[in-house]
Design a protein around this motif. Structure first.
Motif, short mmCIF file in Angstrom:
data_model
loop_
_atom_site.label_atom_id
_atom_site.label_comp_id
_atom_site.label_asym_id
_atom_site.label_seq_id
_atom_site.Cartn_x
_atom_site.Cartn_y
_atom_site.Cartn_z
N PHE A 65 0.83 -1.20 0.00
CA PHE A 65 0.00 0.00 0.00
C PHE A 65 0.87 1.26 0.00
CE2 PHE A 65 -2.23 3.44 2.16
CZ PHE A 65 -3.38 3.52 1.40
N ALA A 66 1.88 1.26 0.86
CA ALA A 66 2.76 2.43 0.97
C ALA A 66 3.49 2.68 -0.36
CB ALA A 66 3.76 2.25 2.11
N GLN A 67 3.88 1.58 -1.01
CA GLN A 67 4.57 1.73 -2.30
C GLN A 67 3.63 2.25 -3.38
OE1 GLN A 67 6.11 -2.30 -2.33
NE2 GLN A 67 8.21 -1.55 -2.15
N GLU A 68 2.42 1.65 -3.43
CA GLU A 68 1.42 2.07 -4.43
C GLU A 68 1.06 3.55 -4.30
OE1 GLU A 68 -2.25 -0.19 -3.91
OE2 GLU A 68 -0.98 -1.93 -4.33
N GLN A 69 0.82 3.98 -3.06
CA GLN A 69 0.37 5.36 -2.83
C GLN A 69 1.53 6.34 -2.74
OE1 GLN A 69 -2.69 6.33 -2.93
NE2 GLN A 69 -3.71 4.35 -2.90
N ARG A 70 2.73 5.84 -2.86
CA ARG A 70 3.95 6.67 -2.71
C ARG A 70 3.91 7.46 -1.41
NH1 ARG A 70 6.40 6.19 -7.57
NH2 ARG A 70 5.03 5.79 -9.34
N ILE A 71 3.66 6.72 -0.32
CA ILE A 71 3.64 7.33 1.02
C ILE A 71 5.04 7.86 1.33
CG2 ILE A 71 3.36 6.84 3.49
CD1 ILE A 71 0.69 6.71 1.98
N GLU A 72 5.09 9.07 1.85
CA GLU A 72 6.41 9.69 2.11
C GLU A 72 6.84 9.54 3.57
OE1 GLU A 72 4.54 13.07 -0.07
OE2 GLU A 72 6.64 13.58 -0.43
N PHE A 73 5.88 9.26 4.45
CA PHE A 73 6.25 9.09 5.86
C PHE A 73 5.18 8.24 6.54
CE2 PHE A 73 7.02 11.00 10.23
CZ PHE A 73 8.30 10.47 10.36
N THR A 74 5.62 7.14 7.16
CA THR A 74 4.70 6.25 7.88
C THR A 74 4.97 6.37 9.38
OG1 THR A 74 4.60 4.72 6.01
CG2 THR A 74 4.01 3.82 8.16
N VAL A 75 3.90 6.42 10.15
CA VAL A 75 4.00 6.53 11.61
C VAL A 75 3.33 5.30 12.22
CG1 VAL A 75 3.24 7.88 13.61
CG2 VAL A 75 4.03 9.06 11.54
N VAL A 76 4.08 4.57 13.05
CA VAL A 76 3.56 3.32 13.61
C VAL A 76 3.11 3.55 15.06
CG1 VAL A 76 4.02 0.87 13.99
CG2 VAL A 76 5.24 2.10 12.19
N GLY A 77 1.85 3.23 15.37
CA GLY A 77 1.32 3.39 16.72
C GLY A 77 1.60 2.21 17.63
N PRO A 78 1.10 1.01 17.32
CA PRO A 78 1.15 -0.11 18.27
C PRO A 78 2.48 -0.86 18.32
CG PRO A 78 -0.41 -0.55 16.45
CD PRO A 78 0.34 0.69 16.10
N ASP A 79 2.66 -1.66 19.36
CA ASP A 79 3.93 -2.38 19.56
C ASP A 79 4.10 -3.59 18.64
OD1 ASP A 79 1.77 -3.29 21.06
OD2 ASP A 79 2.99 -4.23 22.59
N ASN A 80 3.01 -4.28 18.32
CA ASN A 80 3.18 -5.53 17.56
C ASN A 80 3.87 -5.36 16.21
OD1 ASN A 80 2.41 -7.34 19.42
ND2 ASN A 80 0.36 -7.69 18.61
N PRO A 81 3.43 -4.42 15.35
CA PRO A 81 4.15 -4.28 14.08
C PRO A 81 5.62 -3.90 14.28
CG PRO A 81 2.36 -2.64 14.27
CD PRO A 81 2.22 -3.57 15.42
N LEU A 82 5.92 -3.16 15.34
CA LEU A 82 7.32 -2.79 15.61
C LEU A 82 8.11 -4.05 15.95
CD1 LEU A 82 6.65 0.38 17.79
CD2 LEU A 82 7.50 0.35 15.44
N ALA A 83 7.52 -4.90 16.81
CA ALA A 83 8.21 -6.14 17.21
C ALA A 83 8.35 -7.08 16.00
CB ALA A 83 7.44 -6.83 18.34
#
Ligand code: AMP
Length: 428
Positions: A65-83
């Motif tokens: 999704f980030a690649q398709e939409q050419r997202i320039e900055f992603t902000v991660v809230g929860p711990d699971n995706p970080l882990a």
């Protein structure tokens, strides 16, 4: 700038709301988001924040999704995706993302890792031992007279911490975690800490690999019922600032905790860029760290971001870029109080789909913002969709005023079975 926020709770609503105020934000998505997030608009151009139905742990689809939409900055809230290593994955694909990498996420995902790090680098914490052997663990509990806290090593949805008053309870806790595996693989190893007495506060610091900038203090209310009774929850409310730490004591805590933390990270070659959220016990012998979290607290974020006057997008970018040293964090002198409205039955079983009314009336009150946590849209109406449903947050010139304003907001909102504590910020 095109921004993607990952997560769906009250913390993420607060992040989206604050990021949307930045003049740099031109488009924003949230995966998967909630009904309140979908109502936010960007200050710069009035564009609506779009929720996309992608789970916070679905790393391959989030990347696509980030690649398709050419997202320039992603902000991660929860711990699971970080882990799970979302930051490493996005960076490998040349995408800019804010949050700790997988190695740094271990401070939250492994209590054994954190405990050993704190001991190695002289960060004040509880006397403790780490064990993978049941008999040795029980023997250590006995040396503490059974008054101890037994913690499963891994992520256990905030539930793998058992507080014990005597040896029998301690042995049962060790058996539950290590033998019966009540928290699954998270319980292969345990940390056993001495039981610390004192007032608990939350600290937050934004880090950029070398610099750590401390936020003001806040206090969470973990138990479900007034007077800190009932079961542990994800958090029933917060307020900031707390009167328990003076500016001087906060600076001392920063020196005793953050300095050795950053030095230890440099020594171990851990590139800590993101949020560090130590849970602290203010003991007679000074502040001691109970645990580290590697992301914003929920609902601490709701009170912090309503007080933050600086541009959050600029700060998170500086945290990711390693340029935080040049930035200033400006805070409103006002106090902020967040009261969580939960579904009846939470933290046990609870119904979903209850219609929520009065949200517009609450949001129209001065200095009041209702952050959504577990909500969804259904046939044009907003309904409950989780345990913690809303975080009614208000600013006031002092804690008492903010508290009264937050509860005025709560009174305006209704859904069947709504449950909230009536003593949020009372300790302050
Ligand atoms: P943790 O997830 O490690 O922060 O533990 C969850 C909660 O358990 C904390 O917020 C404290 O209320 C309590 N707790 C954890 N460790 C200790 C300790 N060593 N002494 C007293 N209470 C503790």
């Amino acid at each position: 700038m095109k921004i993607l926020v990952i997560g769906s709770g009250g913390r993420e609503h607060a992040l989206v709301w604050k990021l949307a105020q930045s003049p740099h934000a031109t488009r924003m998505w949230c995966a998967p988001g909630n009904a309140g997030i979908a109502q936010e608009r960007l200050a710069k151009n009035g564009a609506a924040v779009q929720c996309v139905n992608l789970g916070a742990e679905d790393l391959p689809r989030l990347l696509a999704f980030a690649q398709e939409q050419r997202i320039e900055f992603t902000v991660v809230g929860p711990d699971n995706p970080l882990a799970l290593g979302i930051v490493d994955l996005f960076q490998q694909h040349g995408l800019k993302i804010w949050g700790v990498n997988q190695q740094a996420a271990q401070f939250e995902s492994s209590k054994v890792f954190s405990q050993q790090f704190m001991e190695k680098y002289g960060i004040p914490t509880a006397a403790a031992g780490t064990f993978n052997d049941v008999a040795a663990a029980k023997k250590f509990c006995a040396t503490l007279g059974g008054q101890c806290v037994v913690k499963a090593d891994g992520l256990a949805l905030g539930k793998g911490v058992l507080i014990c008053a005597n040896q029998a309870e301690a042995e049962r806790a060790v058996d539950d975690i290590m033998v019966t595996k009540a928290f699954g693989a998270a319980g292969a190893r345990v940390v056993i800490q001495e039981f610390l007495e004192g007032m608990e506060v939350s600290l937050h610091a934004l880090c950029d690999g070398t610099t750590a900038k401390m936020f003001p203090t806040s206090q969470d209310h973990k138990r479900a019922l007034d007077g800190d009774l009932g079961l542990n929850t994800g958090g029933m409310g917060t307020y900031s600032p707390t009167p328990f730490l003076t500016e001087a004591q906060l600076a001392e805590a920063a020196r005793k905790i953050l300095d050795p933390f950053m030095c230890g990270c440099a020594e171990e070659r851990i590139d800590y860029r993101g949020l560090l959220y130590p849970g602290i016990m203010l003991t007679k012998a000074g502040p001691k760290v109970l645990e580290f979290n590697a992301r914003f607290g929920d609902p601490e974020t709701q009170v912090y971001l309503t007080r933050l006057e600086s541009d959050l997008l600029e700060l998170l970018q500086a945290s990711a870029d390693g340029t935080l040293g040049r930035m200033e964090l400006r805070w409103s002198p006002s106090a902020s109080v967040c009261v969580v409205m939960a579904s009846g039955g939470y933290p046990g079983n609870y119904p979903k789909g209850k219609v929520i009314t009065g949200l517009d009336a609450a949001n129209a009150l001065p200095d009041t913002k209702v952050f959504h946590a577990g909500t969804a849209s259904q046939e044009g109406r907003i309904v409950t969709n989780g345990g913690r449903v809303l975080g009614v947050t208000a600013l006031g010139r002092d804690l008492k005023t903010a508290q009264a304003a937050a509860y005025a907001g709560v009174s305006a909102v209704h859904f069947d079975g709504a449950h909230f504590r009536r003593d949020i910020a009372a300790k302050g």
